[in-house]
Write a protein that holds these residues in place. Structure first.
Motif: not given
Length: 226
Positions: A10-21
């Motif tokens: 899977c894509r766990l953090f698509p579209r750079g959504s890991s940045r807030p973490l």
């Protein structure tokens, strides 16, 4: 067959959504007064694992510890690990399935292959995703990040744990991964490697790292299974 989780499944953090973490982890580091332990991408990047790994490495350095005698590095690393795990558990609820991965996993299981997950993500997050997708029953084992970030890939620890749990010698296993660190871990553990890259840039990174077989999709493999 050993699967990395984020990418091949899977894509766990698509579209750079890991940045807030990653930003949350940097705030925790700053609260402990250890901003100087972060450099380059660790200060600005979107990968929370880079921050976790950097602080763990800093904790092992005598010169850093001498400058921060009042810092409880164990507490900080534990807090970072907990935050990463919580973030990953949240992310699996909206993760993007890798195209055709579910069917490919099901076909492999039907053929009697032993499947395992070998990931730098939390094993709880991987297990949660697989349950939600109805895939957990296809996997004999799920191995992921431990309390020691130093054992994250490219260290071969997670691959070796999977082999032991499956009762397989390295030559009987193949790993599917999407990063050069996956390739390094597989090579160190003595297992074969198949690269998966969802775009040409990722496939080039794998080829440049030495991967001999690099896939851009599972569909041709599924068609070949008949």
């Amino acid at each position: 067959m050993l699967f990395d989780f984020d990418g091949p499944i899977c894509r766990l953090f698509p579209r750079g959504s890991s940045r807030p973490l990653a930003e949350e982890l940097r705030r925790l580091v700053a609260a402990f007064g250890l901003e100087d332990a972060l450099t380059g991408a660790e200060r600005t990047g979107k990968d929370p694992h880079l921050v976790l790994r950097a602080v763990h490495q800093a904790a092992a350095r005598a010169d850093v510890r001498r400058g921060f005698e009042d810092v409880d590095f164990g507490q900080l690393v534990g807090a970072l690990e907990a935050a990463v795990t919580e973030g990953e558990l949240t992310a699996v609820r909206v993760a993007w399935p890798t195209p055709n991965a579910d069917e490919f996993i099901g076909r492999l299981a039907e053929r009697g292959l032993c499947l395992a997950v070998v990931t730098n993500n939390s094993p709880h997050a991987a297990g949660c995703y697989l349950r939600e997708r109805g895939l957990e029953g296809h996997f004999k084992a799920i191995h992921g990040r431990t309390a020691d970030p130093g054992l994250m890939k490219p260290h071969p620890d997670v691959v070796r744990r999977a082999l032991e749990s499956l009762g397989l010698p390295p030559q009987d296993a193949v790993m599917i991964g999407d990063t050069p660190t996956d390739l390094e871990a597989a090579t160190e553990a003595g297992v074969g490697f198949i690269g998966y890259g969802r775009n040409e840039a990722k496939r080039k990174l794998l080829r440049d790292a030495g991967a001999k077989v690099v896939l851009g999709a599972y569909a041709p493999l599924i068609e070949g299974m008949g």
